[in-house]
Design a protein around this motif. Structure first.
Motif, PDB file in Angstrom:
ATOM      1  N   LYS A  50      15.184 -16.328 -39.413  1.00 47.83           N
ATOM      2  CA  LYS A  50      14.094 -17.301 -39.538  1.00 47.83           C
ATOM      3  C   LYS A  50      14.651 -18.712 -39.780  1.00 47.83           C
ATOM      4  N   MET A  51      15.673 -18.810 -40.627  1.00 47.14           N
ATOM      5  CA  MET A  51      16.289 -20.104 -40.877  1.00 47.14           C
ATOM      6  C   MET A  51      16.941 -20.656 -39.607  1.00 47.14           C
ATOM      7  N   LEU A  52      17.557 -19.768 -38.817  1.00 45.39           N
ATOM      8  CA  LEU A  52      18.201 -20.178 -37.571  1.00 45.39           C
ATOM      9  C   LEU A  52      17.175 -20.685 -36.577  1.00 45.39           C
ATOM     10  N   GLN A  53      16.064 -19.965 -36.446  1.00 43.64           N
ATOM     11  CA  GLN A  53      15.019 -20.351 -35.503  1.00 43.64           C
ATOM     12  C   GLN A  53      14.303 -21.623 -35.922  1.00 43.64           C
ATOM     13  N   ASP A  54      14.237 -21.873 -37.231  1.00 39.98           N
ATOM     14  CA  ASP A  54      13.570 -23.073 -37.740  1.00 39.98           C
ATOM     15  C   ASP A  54      14.475 -24.300 -37.731  1.00 39.98           C
ATOM     16  N   GLY A  55      15.727 -24.111 -37.350  1.00 38.71           N
ATOM     17  CA  GLY A  55      16.649 -25.240 -37.281  1.00 38.71           C
ATOM     18  C   GLY A  55      17.306 -25.602 -38.588  1.00 38.71           C
ATOM     19  N   LYS A  56      17.174 -24.739 -39.597  1.00 37.28           N
ATOM     20  CA  LYS A  56      17.758 -25.051 -40.903  1.00 37.28           C
ATOM     21  C   LYS A  56      19.270 -24.828 -40.934  1.00 37.28           C
ATOM     22  N   MET A  57      19.814 -24.220 -39.887  1.00 40.83           N
ATOM     23  CA  MET A  57      21.254 -23.964 -39.830  1.00 40.83           C
ATOM     24  C   MET A  57      21.969 -24.927 -38.884  1.00 40.83           C
ATOM     25  N   ASP A  58      21.230 -25.919 -38.355  1.00 37.14           N
ATOM     26  CA  ASP A  58      21.788 -26.773 -37.314  1.00 37.14           C
ATOM     27  C   ASP A  58      22.986 -27.596 -37.775  1.00 37.14           C
ATOM     28  N   SER A  59      23.070 -27.892 -39.035  1.00 36.49           N
ATOM     29  CA  SER A  59      24.168 -28.720 -39.534  1.00 36.49           C
ATOM     30  C   SER A  59      25.382 -27.900 -39.943  1.00 36.49           C
ATOM     31  N   ARG A  60      25.268 -26.570 -39.861  1.00 35.96           N
ATOM     32  CA  ARG A  60      26.366 -25.707 -40.290  1.00 35.96           C
ATOM     33  C   ARG A  60      27.361 -25.492 -39.142  1.00 35.96           C
ATOM     34  N   TYR A  61      28.627 -25.374 -39.489  1.00 42.81           N
ATOM     35  CA  TYR A  61      29.683 -25.105 -38.514  1.00 42.81           C
ATOM     36  C   TYR A  61      30.055 -23.630 -38.526  1.00 42.81           C
ATOM     37  N   VAL A  62      30.426 -23.118 -37.369  1.00 44.35           N
ATOM     38  CA  VAL A  62      30.922 -21.748 -37.260  1.00 44.35           C
ATOM     39  C   VAL A  62      32.209 -21.757 -36.445  1.00 44.35           C
ATOM     40  N   ASP A  63      33.039 -20.743 -36.654  1.00 50.95           N
ATOM     41  CA  ASP A  63      34.257 -20.576 -35.860  1.00 50.95           C
ATOM     42  C   ASP A  63      33.940 -19.688 -34.672  1.00 50.95           C
ATOM     43  N   LEU A  64      34.143 -20.234 -33.469  1.00 54.50           N
ATOM     44  CA  LEU A  64      33.800 -19.502 -32.252  1.00 54.50           C
ATOM     45  C   LEU A  64      35.015 -19.418 -31.349  1.00 54.50           C
ATOM     46  N   ASP A  65      35.289 -18.221 -30.839  1.00 48.76           N
ATOM     47  CA  ASP A  65      36.378 -18.020 -29.891  1.00 48.76           C
ATOM     48  C   ASP A  65      35.869 -18.336 -28.486  1.00 48.76           C
ATOM     49  N   VAL A  66      36.432 -19.371 -27.880  1.00 51.54           N
ATOM     50  CA  VAL A  66      36.010 -19.814 -26.553  1.00 51.54           C
ATOM     51  C   VAL A  66      37.092 -19.439 -25.557  1.00 51.54           C
ATOM     52  N   ALA A  67      36.685 -18.760 -24.477  1.00 45.62           N
ATOM     53  CA  ALA A  67      37.648 -18.315 -23.461  1.00 45.62           C
ATOM     54  C   ALA A  67      38.128 -19.503 -22.649  1.00 45.62           C
ATOM     55  N   GLU A  68      39.421 -19.550 -22.425  1.00 40.22           N
ATOM     56  CA  GLU A  68      40.019 -20.584 -21.602  1.00 40.22           C
ATOM     57  C   GLU A  68      40.985 -19.946 -20.629  1.00 40.22           C
ATOM     58  N   ARG A  69      41.070 -20.540 -19.456  1.00 41.76           N
ATOM     59  CA  ARG A  69      42.022 -20.036 -18.459  1.00 41.76           C
ATOM     60  C   ARG A  69      42.838 -21.218 -17.960  1.00 41.76           C
ATOM     61  N   ASN A  70      44.054 -21.300 -18.444  1.00 38.21           N
ATOM     62  CA  ASN A  70      44.917 -22.412 -18.073  1.00 38.21           C
ATOM     63  C   ASN A  70      45.644 -22.092 -16.775  1.00 38.21           C
ATOM     64  N   MET A  71      44.950 -22.339 -15.673  1.00 40.58           N
ATOM     65  CA  MET A  71      45.554 -22.058 -14.375  1.00 40.58           C
ATOM     66  C   MET A  71      46.203 -23.327 -13.848  1.00 40.58           C
ATOM     67  N   PRO A  72      47.455 -23.268 -13.452  1.00 40.47           N
ATOM     68  CA  PRO A  72      48.107 -24.467 -12.939  1.00 40.47           C
ATOM     69  C   PRO A  72      47.423 -24.963 -11.676  1.00 40.47           C
ATOM     70  N   MET A  73      47.455 -26.272 -11.503  1.00 42.90           N
ATOM     71  CA  MET A  73      46.851 -26.857 -10.311  1.00 42.90           C
ATOM     72  C   MET A  73      47.731 -26.552  -9.101  1.00 42.90           C
ATOM     73  N   VAL A  74      47.208 -25.737  -8.208  1.00 44.26           N
ATOM     74  CA  VAL A  74      47.954 -25.367  -7.012  1.00 44.26           C
ATOM     75  C   VAL A  74      47.147 -25.798  -5.798  1.00 44.26           C
ATOM     76  N   GLU A  75      47.674 -26.703  -5.041  1.00 45.50           N
ATOM     77  CA  GLU A  75      46.988 -27.146  -3.830  1.00 45.50           C
ATOM     78  C   GLU A  75      47.693 -26.544  -2.614  1.00 45.50           C
ATOM     79  N   ILE A  76      46.907 -26.057  -1.696  1.00 47.79           N
ATOM     80  CA  ILE A  76      47.458 -25.461  -0.482  1.00 47.79           C
ATOM     81  C   ILE A  76      47.291 -26.459   0.662  1.00 47.79           C
ATOM     82  N   PHE A  77      48.389 -26.968   1.177  1.00 50.50           N
ATOM     83  CA  PHE A  77      48.337 -27.855   2.339  1.00 50.50           C
ATOM     84  C   PHE A  77      48.638 -27.006   3.558  1.00 50.50           C
ATOM     85  N   SER A  78      47.585 -26.596   4.228  1.00 53.01           N
ATOM     86  CA  SER A  78      47.766 -25.642   5.309  1.00 53.01           C
ATOM     87  C   SER A  78      47.240 -26.209   6.613  1.00 53.01           C
ATOM     88  N   ASN A  79      47.574 -25.541   7.682  1.00 52.26           N
ATOM     89  CA  ASN A  79      47.110 -25.958   8.989  1.00 52.26           C
ATOM     90  C   ASN A  79      45.649 -25.566   9.160  1.00 52.26           C
TER      91      ASN A  79
END
Length: 454
Positions: A171-200
């Motif tokens: 109820k507090m979450l839905q009412d916006g009473k938790m909006d100022s609180r911080y949480v630790d969230l695991d965010v997925a990242e994919r560090n793919m090197p920039m590879v450009e293909i110069f092809s015919n």
């Protein structure tokens, strides 16, 4: 689309495009024929090919806008490409098949976005449960710490007590009473090197597949971020929406949509027509035309999402055809575009209507822009006539760029007003014929100046 008769289609196009009734009628019939084809028996359905169209007319008369509005009316996959970007097989440049791949890519993205929007509520509910898990430690730790604004704490709770605490926290979450609180969230990242293909030419798809292969092989990295609850909720809801969408079905639906109702707009097709000499650049131009033939006639193009048939994609081509004619195209390609429509050059009366009548009329756009500054801008009828008169005169004297001339004139005319709008004290500004004449006189009278500025 099912309810749009040709007259309805023309009426809708009239809201945004002035004149060009012949072109509107032709595209309206072509669009209605696509619906008619879906109603015929299956034994005949595959035999009915779309009647491709060539729109002939100078720049700025509405060729591209007609095709774009047509795709929006029918919610059809639409892709615009300049034919002059293509080169024939064996030369470095864009393969003609790339326009089909681009159309499929755009359609997959659009269908995926629509599918994610359809599961937004469900994704949000799942994200809410995940957020409650982050905010409320597990019951087996011996405490249910639901500290938010005001700090709730239950020591050694029972299952019922933990459930009650969770609901209070919800109820507090839905009412916006938790909006100022911080949480630790695991965010997925994919560090793919920039590879450009110069092809015919013809190997562009290999580049896509190579990047996809790298993306699937590289491990997903997660980074823990400390973010506020509302942002975390949006991130989790987006992740859940992606998980809920069946990508196999999205791809299947997108390919079917492209094959049955796709529209490809080939602009500047006159740039790949030769002048009949048969040597120099004409050789490559003719090669592009021959590469276009199987695509327009109907073939299968391999994309990273699977094979796509082009048999029932509608091709709308356009070109100014100043120094050459449609008959300068190779005969085989001419036969693939049986409908030819000539669009009229725009005159002074057309410019007046373009400035005032469409739903997105140019004057309405500037009035709305200045209204954000609290300035009320009014154009007198004589001012509109004067702008149209100058636009026609400059088009005749210099290069005829059609309605695009109005954009350059309007920017020049309102330059001072747009610059000073935040600081003006008079919030009611009227543009009359005298103001238009004063602001545009020098440019209109000086032909050399108008060539560079307008």
């Amino acid at each position: 689309m099912n309810n749009l008769k040709p007259t309805d289609i023309v009426t809708e196009l009239d809201k945004y495009i002035i004149g060009q009734n012949d072109a509107k009628r032709s595209v309206a019939i072509a669009l209605r024929n696509r619906w008619r084809r879906q109603q015929v028996p299956d034994s005949l359905k595959d035999e009915i090919a779309p009647k491709n169209i060539i729109l002939i007319g100078p720049t700025g008369v509405g060729k591209t806008e007609i095709a774009r509005r047509l795709s929006r009316l029918s919610d059809s996959p639409f892709f615009k490409v300049e034919a002059s970007k293509f080169t024939e097989v064996g030369y470095v440049g864009r393969d003609v098949e790339s326009m089909v791949r681009d159309l499929v890519e755009l359609t997959v993205n659009a269908v995926r976005t629509a599918a994610q929007e359809a599961v937004t509520d469900q994704a949000w509910r799942i994200a809410e449960e995940r957020m409650l898990d982050l905010l409320l430690p597990k019951a087996d730790r011996g405490r249910a710490d639901a500290a938010g604004e005001g700090g709730l704490e239950v020591v050694n709770p029972s299952t019922d007590a933990a459930s009650s605490t969770r609901e209070k926290l919800r109820k507090m979450l839905q009412d916006g009473k938790m909006d100022s609180r911080y949480v630790d969230l695991d965010v997925a990242e994919r560090n793919m090197p920039m590879v450009e293909i110069f092809s015919n030419v013809g190997m562009e798809e290999m580049g896509f597949n190579f990047k996809d292969m790298l993306g699937s092989l590289l491990p997903k990295n997660t980074r823990r971020r400390k973010i506020k609850v509302p942002e975390a909720m949006k991130t989790m809801a987006a992740e859940e929406a992606q998980n809920l969408v069946d990508m196999d079905k999205v791809i299947q639906d997108a390919i079917a949509k492209v094959e049955q109702s796709g529209i490809i707009f080939l602009d500047e097709i006159d740039k790949i027509a030769g002048n009949g000499k048969g040597h120099g650049p004409d050789v490559s131009r003719e090669g592009v035309q021959r590469d276009l033939l199987p695509i327009v006639e109907g073939s299968t193009v391999n994309t990273k999402y699977g094979p796509v048939k082009t048999d029932h994609i509608l091709f709308i081509a356009s070109g100014a055809f100043h120094t050459i004619k449609p008959s300068d195209l190779i005969p085989e390609l001419q036969g693939r575009f049986p409908i030819r429509v000539t669009l009229d050059a725009l005159n002074r009366r057309d410019f007046v209507r373009i400035l005032t009548e469409p739903k997105n009329a140019l004057l309405l756009q500037y009035i709305a822009l200045l209204k954000t500054e609290g300035v009320e801008l009014v154009f007198s009828d004589n001012a509109v006539e004067k702008i149209a008169e100058i636009a026609e005169e400059v088009n005749v004297r210099t290069e005829n760029i059609g309605a695009r001339r109005l954009h350059t004139l309007m920017e020049r005319l309102l330059e001072d007003i747009l610059f000073d709008a935040p600081d003006v004290t008079d919030v009611h500004l009227k543009v009359d014929e005298a103001y238009v004449g004063e602001k545009l006189k020098a440019i209109k009278d000086d032909e050399d100046l108008s060539r560079y500025i307008l």
